[in-house]
Write an enzyme that holds these catalytic residues in place. Structure first.
Site, PDB file in Angstrom:
ATOM      1  N   HIS A   1      -9.462   1.241   4.706  1.00 56.20           N
ATOM      2  CA  HIS A   1      -8.191   1.388   5.425  1.00 56.20           C
ATOM      3  C   HIS A   1      -8.423   2.329   6.616  1.00 56.20           C
ATOM      4  O   HIS A   1      -9.214   3.277   6.533  1.00 56.20           O
ATOM      5  CB  HIS A   1      -7.119   1.963   4.490  1.00 56.20           C
ATOM      6  CG  HIS A   1      -5.756   1.939   5.107  1.00 56.20           C
ATOM      7  ND1 HIS A   1      -5.351   2.913   6.007  1.00 56.20           N
ATOM      8  CD2 HIS A   1      -4.735   1.064   5.008  1.00 56.20           C
ATOM      9  CE1 HIS A   1      -4.128   2.624   6.414  1.00 56.20           C
ATOM     10  NE2 HIS A   1      -3.730   1.507   5.821  1.00 56.20           N
TER      11      HIS A   1
ATOM     12  N   LYS B   1       0.110   4.278  -0.311  1.00 56.89           N
ATOM     13  CA  LYS B   1      -0.516   5.491   0.234  1.00 56.89           C
ATOM     14  C   LYS B   1      -0.281   6.671  -0.725  1.00 56.89           C
ATOM     15  O   LYS B   1      -0.227   6.452  -1.932  1.00 56.89           O
ATOM     16  CB  LYS B   1      -0.008   5.762   1.654  1.00 56.89           C
ATOM     17  CG  LYS B   1      -0.102   4.502   2.510  1.00 56.89           C
ATOM     18  CD  LYS B   1       0.071   4.722   3.974  1.00 56.89           C
ATOM     19  CE  LYS B   1      -0.021   3.371   4.680  1.00 56.89           C
ATOM     20  NZ  LYS B   1      -0.071   3.490   6.134  1.00 56.89           N
TER      21      LYS B   1
ATOM     22  N   SER C   1       3.284  -2.288  10.334  1.00 58.37           N
ATOM     23  CA  SER C   1       4.720  -2.414  10.605  1.00 58.37           C
ATOM     24  C   SER C   1       5.320  -3.770  10.247  1.00 58.37           C
ATOM     25  O   SER C   1       6.212  -4.265  10.946  1.00 58.37           O
ATOM     26  CB  SER C   1       5.015  -2.062  12.071  1.00 58.37           C
ATOM     27  OG  SER C   1       4.742  -0.695  12.314  1.00 58.37           O
TER      28      SER C   1
ATOM     29  N   GLU D   1      -5.468  -4.935  10.652  1.00 54.55           N
ATOM     30  CA  GLU D   1      -4.415  -3.943  10.854  1.00 54.55           C
ATOM     31  C   GLU D   1      -4.681  -3.149  12.128  1.00 54.55           C
ATOM     32  O   GLU D   1      -5.481  -2.187  12.109  1.00 54.55           O
ATOM     33  CB  GLU D   1      -4.395  -2.956   9.671  1.00 54.55           C
ATOM     34  CG  GLU D   1      -4.083  -3.578   8.337  1.00 54.55           C
ATOM     35  CD  GLU D   1      -3.493  -2.543   7.384  1.00 54.55           C
ATOM     36  OE1 GLU D   1      -2.362  -2.746   6.938  1.00 54.55           O
ATOM     37  OE2 GLU D   1      -4.143  -1.527   7.119  1.00 54.55           O
TER      38      GLU D   1
ATOM     39  N   ASN E   1       0.876  -1.177   0.000  1.00 58.64           N
ATOM     40  CA  ASN E   1       0.000   0.000   0.000  1.00 58.64           C
ATOM     41  C   ASN E   1       0.912   1.225   0.000  1.00 58.64           C
ATOM     42  O   ASN E   1       1.507   1.562   1.016  1.00 58.64           O
ATOM     43  CB  ASN E   1      -0.888  -0.040   1.260  1.00 58.64           C
ATOM     44  CG  ASN E   1      -1.692   1.225   1.443  1.00 58.64           C
ATOM     45  OD1 ASN E   1      -1.810   2.044   0.516  1.00 58.64           O
ATOM     46  ND2 ASN E   1      -2.255   1.410   2.632  1.00 58.64           N
TER      47      ASN E   1
ATOM     48  N   GLU F   1      -6.844   4.735   7.750  1.00 63.76           N
ATOM     49  CA  GLU F   1      -6.647   6.168   7.463  1.00 63.76           C
ATOM     50  C   GLU F   1      -7.907   6.757   6.828  1.00 63.76           C
ATOM     51  O   GLU F   1      -8.251   7.915   7.078  1.00 63.76           O
ATOM     52  CB  GLU F   1      -5.398   6.355   6.581  1.00 63.76           C
ATOM     53  CG  GLU F   1      -4.126   6.171   7.396  1.00 63.76           C
ATOM     54  CD  GLU F   1      -2.944   5.598   6.624  1.00 63.76           C
ATOM     55  OE1 GLU F   1      -2.922   5.664   5.386  1.00 63.76           O
ATOM     56  OE2 GLU F   1      -2.030   5.063   7.292  1.00 63.76           O
TER      57      GLU F   1
ATOM     58  N   GLY G   1       2.655   2.094  10.774  1.00 58.80           N
ATOM     59  CA  GLY G   1       3.689   3.126  10.657  1.00 58.80           C
ATOM     60  C   GLY G   1       4.423   3.453  11.948  1.00 58.80           C
ATOM     61  O   GLY G   1       5.113   4.462  12.022  1.00 58.80           O
TER      62      GLY G   1
HETATM   63  P1  PGA Z   1       2.888   0.135   7.584  1.00 59.51           P
HETATM   64  O1  PGA Z   1       1.420   0.425   6.956  1.00 59.51           O
HETATM   65  O2  PGA Z   1       3.356  -1.180   7.000  1.00 59.51           O
HETATM   66  O3  PGA Z   1       3.720   1.285   7.145  1.00 59.51           O
HETATM   67  O4  PGA Z   1       2.709   0.046   9.060  1.00 59.51           O
HETATM   68  C1  PGA Z   1       0.498  -0.604   6.769  1.00 59.51           C
HETATM   69  C2  PGA Z   1      -0.763  -0.050   6.175  1.00 59.51           C
HETATM   70  O5  PGA Z   1      -1.126   1.095   6.477  1.00 59.51           O
HETATM   71  O6  PGA Z   1      -1.447  -0.745   5.407  1.00 59.51           O
END
Ligand code: PGA
Length: 248
Positions: free
Chosen positions: A95, A13, A211, A165, A11, A97, A171
């Protein structure tokens, strides 16, 4: 080791321009030898170019979000049908976010996933608890409510992938304990079994995300009910992403 074919989905983003197609090409070249499915959910602006450039062995290009309507007066939005037209094969829905920043509810995520499936695409439906919810012991309740209400009635093992997640792990470099991941994935699979039947539950992929890095991927993939990963930060560098695919 379970029998479900694993999926590693990147992803990106809001990162990447046409100049990043080279990174995609590197992944495309290396990934044809692997027995895992690989997806890169890139910004809409490069889907078409990325899709034209890859060899389509086991790498597919995807998107990160869409509107749930097919067309209309929704300035700035794109539909699943439009993303399919650009070459997307898979689209993320819900997601965290999107849920947190754009206030997307389970109902909206359900509508988005429905429109993605109705466009003959696959969807990755994301669910996960906040740190506060985790500390209050609410993880199972939260993720089950999210999944029950976000997963459309037309979902099956071919058109839907679930991604667990934990929001606090995205992140941050922090991940739940392996036992915690195992327990949540087991709970989710038994919920899918209740809703869709055991056969669908046994075949539907449940990814872990948050992560995932080359240094923790092996332990995570060793968990029985984990069928791959949704990878954010580590999918931006082809070396790290390929390391994770290698491990899988
Ligand atoms: P990350 O993000 O691997 O940077 O923690 C995962 C995601 O948001 O799908």
């Amino acid at each position: 080791m379970n029998l479900r074919k694993h999926l590693i989905a990147g992803n990106w983003k809001m990162n990447g321009t046409l100049g990043s197609i080279n990174e995609i090409l590197k992944i495309d070249k290396l990934c044809s030898d692997y027995e895992v499915d690989i997806a890169l959910c890139v910004p809409n602006t490069i889907i078409s170019k990325a899709n034209e450039t890859i060899s389509h062995n086991n790498l597919i290009i995807g998107a990160q979000n869409c509107h749930y309507k097919e067309s209309g007066a929704y300035t700035g939005d794109v539909s699943a049908k439009m993303l399919k037209d650009a070459g997307a094969k898979i689209i993320i829905a819900g997601h965290s976010e999107r849920r947190q920043i754009y206030k997307e509810t389970n109902e909206i995520v359900n509508k988005k996933a429905t429109s993605i499936i109705n466009s003959d695409l696959q969807t990755i439906i994301c669910i996960g608890e906040t740190e506060e919810e985790k500390n209050m012991g609410l993880t199972k309740k939260i993720v089950c409510t999210q999944l029950e209400n976000s997963m459309p009635s037309i979902s099956d093992e071919n058109n839907t992938v679930v991604a667990y997640e934990p929001i606090w792990a995205i992140g941050t470099g922090k991940i739940p304990s392996l036992k915690e991941i195992e327990v949540v994935h087991k709970v989710l699979r038994s919920l899918i079994s209740e809703i869709k039947g055991i056969e669908t539950a046994n075949k539907m992929k449940i990814l872990y995300g948050g992560s995932v890095k080359p240094n923790n991927a092996k332990d995570i993939f060793d968990i029985d009910d984990v069928d791959g990963a949704l990878v954010g930060g580590a999918s931006l560098k082809s070396e790290d992403f390929m390391d994770i695919i290698n491990i899988c």
